[in-house]
Design a protein around this motif. Structure first.
Motif, PDB file in Angstrom:
ATOM      1  N   VAL A 412       1.462   4.659   1.970  1.00 11.60           N
ATOM      2  CA  VAL A 412       1.455   3.964   3.367  1.00 11.60           C
ATOM      3  C   VAL A 412       2.060   2.715   3.423  1.00 11.60           C
ATOM      4  N   SER A 413       2.312   2.534   4.965  1.00 14.10           N
ATOM      5  CA  SER A 413       2.901   1.272   4.791  1.00 14.10           C
ATOM      6  C   SER A 413       2.867   0.139   6.325  1.00 14.10           C
ATOM      7  N   GLY A 414       3.031  -0.556   6.317  1.00 13.43           N
ATOM      8  CA  GLY A 414       2.570  -1.261   8.028  1.00 13.43           C
ATOM      9  C   GLY A 414       2.053  -2.186   7.525  1.00 13.43           C
ATOM     10  N   GLY A 415       1.483  -2.857   8.829  1.00 16.89           N
ATOM     11  CA  GLY A 415       0.277  -3.638   8.483  1.00 16.89           C
ATOM     12  C   GLY A 415      -1.493  -3.493   8.199  1.00 16.89           C
ATOM     13  N   PHE A 416      -1.819  -2.116   8.472  1.00 12.15           N
ATOM     14  CA  PHE A 416      -2.773  -2.140   8.059  1.00 12.15           C
ATOM     15  C   PHE A 416      -2.949  -1.711   6.180  1.00 12.15           C
ATOM     16  N   ALA A 417      -1.896  -1.828   5.554  1.00 10.72           N
ATOM     17  CA  ALA A 417      -1.825  -1.467   3.941  1.00 10.72           C
ATOM     18  C   ALA A 417      -2.537  -2.402   3.637  1.00 10.72           C
ATOM     19  N   LYS A 418      -1.497  -3.850   4.559  1.00 10.42           N
ATOM     20  CA  LYS A 418      -2.516  -4.934   3.378  1.00 10.42           C
ATOM     21  C   LYS A 418      -3.781  -4.823   3.409  1.00 10.42           C
ATOM     22  N   SER A 419      -4.866  -4.309   4.126  1.00  5.71           N
ATOM     23  CA  SER A 419      -5.943  -4.292   4.858  1.00  5.71           C
ATOM     24  C   SER A 419      -6.601  -3.018   3.697  1.00  5.71           C
ATOM     25  N   PRO A 420      -7.468  -3.333   2.539  1.00  6.39           N
ATOM     26  CA  PRO A 420      -8.651  -2.177   1.957  1.00  6.39           C
ATOM     27  C   PRO A 420      -9.630  -1.228   1.942  1.00  6.39           C
ATOM     28  N   PHE A 421      -9.883  -2.151   3.200  1.00  4.28           N
ATOM     29  CA  PHE A 421     -11.197  -1.445   3.721  1.00  4.28           C
ATOM     30  C   PHE A 421     -10.161  -0.402   4.516  1.00  4.28           C
ATOM     31  N   TRP A 422      -9.204  -0.579   5.572  1.00  4.23           N
ATOM     32  CA  TRP A 422      -9.004   0.011   6.194  1.00  4.23           C
ATOM     33  C   TRP A 422      -7.926   1.840   5.357  1.00  4.23           C
ATOM     34  N   ARG A 423      -7.762   1.382   4.759  1.00  7.83           N
ATOM     35  CA  ARG A 423      -6.746   1.870   3.769  1.00  7.83           C
ATOM     36  C   ARG A 423      -7.733   3.285   2.868  1.00  7.83           C
ATOM     37  N   GLN A 424      -8.977   2.584   2.759  1.00  7.56           N
ATOM     38  CA  GLN A 424      -9.854   2.814   2.011  1.00  7.56           C
ATOM     39  C   GLN A 424      -9.917   4.351   2.816  1.00  7.56           C
ATOM     40  N   MET A 425     -10.848   4.259   4.596  1.00  7.66           N
ATOM     41  CA  MET A 425     -10.442   4.657   5.711  1.00  7.66           C
ATOM     42  C   MET A 425     -10.094   6.055   5.416  1.00  7.66           C
ATOM     43  N   LEU A 426      -8.503   5.500   5.869  1.00 10.44           N
ATOM     44  CA  LEU A 426      -7.742   6.500   5.658  1.00 10.44           C
ATOM     45  C   LEU A 426      -7.472   7.171   4.306  1.00 10.44           C
ATOM     46  N   SER A 427      -7.630   7.361   3.316  1.00  9.33           N
ATOM     47  CA  SER A 427      -7.774   7.992   2.454  1.00  9.33           C
ATOM     48  C   SER A 427      -9.183   9.162   2.269  1.00  9.33           C
ATOM     49  N   ASP A 428     -10.331   8.337   2.723  1.00  7.41           N
ATOM     50  CA  ASP A 428     -11.074   9.365   3.245  1.00  7.41           C
ATOM     51  C   ASP A 428     -10.813  10.230   4.198  1.00  7.41           C
ATOM     52  N   MET A 429     -10.059   9.877   5.221  1.00  8.46           N
ATOM     53  CA  MET A 429     -10.323  10.761   6.435  1.00  8.46           C
ATOM     54  C   MET A 429      -9.074  12.081   6.050  1.00  8.46           C
ATOM     55  N   THR A 430      -8.595  11.976   5.452  1.00  7.02           N
ATOM     56  CA  THR A 430      -7.271  12.666   4.851  1.00  7.02           C
ATOM     57  C   THR A 430      -7.224  13.585   3.682  1.00  7.02           C
ATOM     58  N   GLY A 431      -8.419  12.930   3.414  1.00  2.00           N
ATOM     59  CA  GLY A 431      -9.220  14.121   1.427  1.00  2.00           C
ATOM     60  C   GLY A 431      -7.703  13.676   0.529  1.00  2.00           C
ATOM     61  N   LYS A 432      -6.615  13.134   0.476  1.00  3.28           N
ATOM     62  CA  LYS A 432      -5.847  12.358  -0.366  1.00  3.28           C
ATOM     63  C   LYS A 432      -5.528  11.199  -0.957  1.00  3.28           C
ATOM     64  N   GLU A 433      -5.152  10.564  -2.039  1.00  2.00           N
ATOM     65  CA  GLU A 433      -5.231   9.996  -2.717  1.00  2.00           C
ATOM     66  C   GLU A 433      -3.907   9.606  -1.828  1.00  2.00           C
ATOM     67  N   LEU A 434      -4.062   7.477  -1.689  1.00  2.00           N
ATOM     68  CA  LEU A 434      -3.062   7.149  -0.898  1.00  2.00           C
ATOM     69  C   LEU A 434      -2.588   6.100  -2.199  1.00  2.00           C
ATOM     70  N   LEU A 435      -1.120   6.346  -2.051  1.00  2.00           N
ATOM     71  CA  LEU A 435      -0.295   5.290  -2.503  1.00  2.00           C
ATOM     72  C   LEU A 435      -0.075   3.491  -1.898  1.00  2.00           C
ATOM     73  N   VAL A 436      -0.088   2.788  -2.386  1.00  2.00           N
ATOM     74  CA  VAL A 436       0.714   2.157  -1.620  1.00  2.00           C
ATOM     75  C   VAL A 436       1.380   0.782  -2.926  1.00  2.00           C
ATOM     76  N   PRO A 437       3.138   0.928  -2.205  1.00  3.63           N
ATOM     77  CA  PRO A 437       3.583   0.124  -2.641  1.00  3.63           C
ATOM     78  C   PRO A 437       3.699  -1.311  -2.781  1.00  3.63           C
ATOM     79  N   GLU A 438       4.118  -1.853  -3.360  1.00  2.00           N
ATOM     80  CA  GLU A 438       4.857  -3.379  -3.629  1.00  2.00           C
ATOM     81  C   GLU A 438       4.788  -4.489  -2.432  1.00  2.00           C
ATOM     82  N   SER A 439       5.717  -3.539  -1.968  1.00  5.08           N
ATOM     83  CA  SER A 439       6.229  -4.308  -0.651  1.00  5.08           C
ATOM     84  C   SER A 439       5.807  -3.688   0.349  1.00  5.08           C
ATOM     85  N   HIS A 440       5.819  -4.276   1.510  1.00  4.74           N
ATOM     86  CA  HIS A 440       5.383  -3.854   3.305  1.00  4.74           C
ATOM     87  C   HIS A 440       6.844  -3.835   3.762  1.00  4.74           C
ATOM     88  N   GLU A 441       7.903  -4.028   3.080  1.00  3.74           N
ATOM     89  CA  GLU A 441       9.298  -4.078   3.883  1.00  3.74           C
ATOM     90  C   GLU A 441       9.590  -3.033   4.033  1.00  3.74           C
TER      91      GLU A 441
END
Length: 512
Positions: A412-441
């Motif tokens: 995942v990337s984009g502004g939403f990736a800065k929010s742990p809560f929103w990332r977890q919500m997307l993981s729960d929605m998709t039922g998949k593990e999400l990986l968040v790279p270090e860089s947002h660029e």
């Protein structure tokens, strides 16, 4: 993977242009962004000033180089990422006759509907990979031909914002296969303009730029702009690709089964295939990256822009509290949302405030809260908006799965990736593990990678994974996934039940 110097990735986005200077192993040396507005002179219109964007490109590169304190000979190349679907009519001297009509412009709804229903639109999509929708230049050109015929006839070329920037710097009209494959005018099998579509629109190939690979290199920038930027005129300028496909490269979602989800102002889900694939139902796009990298995916119109809408239109108390606490208002909105359980206690939000693209491709779709009762409070609305964005993204992911097979990994990337809560919500929605790279660029890094590939510094785009460090990962909460699955099927049924009503309310709104 190491390099001999620095590479600059330039991302010309919807709301800003950012230049990012990458050093060894993708380390960010410096960056600078310049913002610009979206102009909305009429309902459903969305335009930008091309000269303002060109100035932003020059300024962002110049200040990033100053911040990095590097010399022209320290720069290996510049690579470019650009938002898709823009359209500018220019005269014979290259002067714009129109503003840049951007992806969010819906003025050509009637033309898109007619293309799909009466002009063999599904077959056009299968040849070009671009879904029939007002976002793309094809229906925009039909609108211009029908609604502004004098302007249409005066135009010497019809180009994108990237082509405009390139023309200002090099006085040449070229367009990379990636941007061209998002116009609805380019055949995927030949990577050349589709003569049948051109005849349909009433233009010739002379009205368009020459298609080139995304690795095409320009040399000999005008001295005036090279001096302003702080680069050598002979620094390789790699034309690059669109922001969406480059975001996949920038997060390392390059191999089959790997998906990238980006949620910024809007959102998108994309995966890379070694072969072209289009959808019999017309739900997904297929855009070019390289000869053996084709990006299959779908964009959504409504991402972080909905939280901005909440903040600006309904969040005055939160803005004031956040100001006193010295925190970001978005952080406070998220804290409120966290008080509510998954599913917002039955409050479902169809997040179509800007119409919708994938998987429905319906510019008439409108935002809808469903299930509202007296026990719902402010925090329920905030959470349901965030969940609605995740549901729209999940709908796209399911369409891609039908076409390319199971998605094994999501980055995942984009502004939403800065929010742990929103990332977890997307993981729960998709039922998949999400990986968040270090860089947002992600898009800028993808542009830099294509530039390095073009000049022979790396032998494959897959090597970019050596640069990418995973900062966070999220494992889905199975109980929340079960809740979201039940509500998602309700979300889809709601959309289908309301399609006719969306058309009716959209027609009413256009009369206002």
């Amino acid at each position: 993977m190491t390099t001999r110097g620095n590479v600059i990735g330039v991302d010309i986005g919807t709301t800003s242009t950012k230049a990012v200077i990458f050093g060894e192993r993708g380390k960010v040396i410096a960056s600078h962004a310049v913002d610009y507005p979206i102009i909305k002179p009429h309902p459903d219109w969305a335009e930008q000033d091309p000269d303002l964007i060109f100035s932003a490109v020059v300024e962002s590169i110049s200040i990033a180089i100053q911040n990095a304190n590097i010399l022209p000979h320290d720069i290996l190349a510049l690579g470019f990422s650009t938002a898709m679907h823009s359209l500018i009519a220019v005269d014979q001297s290259g002067q714009p006759l129109t503003r840049s009509i951007i992806w969010a412009d819906n003025r050509s709804v009637k033309q898109a509907d007619r293309l799909l229903k009466d002009m063999n639109g599904l077959e056009v999509y299968k040849r070009t990979g671009t879904p029939i929708h007002p976002m793309s230049p094809l229906p925009k050109l039909l609108w211009m031909k029908e609604e502004a015929p004098e302007l249409f006839q005066r135009a010497y070329k019809f180009i994108s914002i990237k082509e405009y920037v390139q023309y200002q710097l090099y006085s040449t009209y070229i367009v990379d296969h990636s941007i061209a494959s998002a116009t609805g005018l380019l055949r995927l099998d030949t990577l050349d303009w589709d003569e049948e579509v051109l005849q349909l629109v009433g233009i010739s190939r002379d009205h368009l730029s020459d298609p080139v690979p995304t690795t095409h290199i320009l040399i000999g920038m005008k001295q005036e702009f090279a001096n302003k930027m702080g680069v050598s005129p002979d620094t390789p300028f790699v034309v690059g690709a669109s922001d969406g496909v480059l975001a996949n490269v920038g997060v390392g979602a390059i191999s089959p089964g790997e998906a990238a989800i980006t949620i910024g102002t809007s959102g998108a889900v994309r995966t890379i295939s070694p072969v072209q694939k289009t959808d019999e139902k017309g739900r997904t796009f297929c855009y070019a990256l390289t000869d053996n990298h084709w990006v299959i995916g779908g964009p959504t119109n409504n991402g972080g822009i909905l939280l901005r809408w909440l903040r600006d239109e309904f969040g005055s108390p939160e803005r004031e509290v956040a100001r006193k606490l010295g925190i970001d208002p978005y952080e406070l909105l998220t804290q409120y949302a966290e008080k509510v359980p998954a599913g917002s206690e039955g409050l479902i939000f169809l997040p179509f405030l800007s119409g919708e693209r994938a998987p429905y491709w319906n510019a008439n779709a409108r935002g809808t809260f469903f299930g509202l009762s007296l026990h719902h409070k402010r925090e329920h609305f905030i959470r349901s908006v965030m969940e609605g964005v995740c549901m729209s993204v999940y709908a796209v992911a399911l369409a891609i799965r039908d076409l390319t097979g199971p998605i094994q990994e999501i980055r995942v990337s984009g502004g939403f990736a800065k929010s742990p809560f929103w990332r977890q919500m997307l993981s729960d929605m998709t039922g998949k593990e999400l990986l968040v790279p270090e860089s947002h660029e992600a898009s800028a890094l993808g542009a830099a990678a294509v530039a390095l590939y073009a000049i022979g510094e790396i032998d494959s785009l897959e090597r970019i994974k050596d640069w990418i460090e995973i900062k966070h990962h999220h494992v889905p909460n199975k109980e929340n996934t079960s809740v979201y699955l039940e509500l998602f099927y309700m979300y889809e049924r709601l959309y289908n039940c309301l399609k006719d009503e969306f058309d009716a309310i959209a027609a009413f709104q256009r009369k206002l």
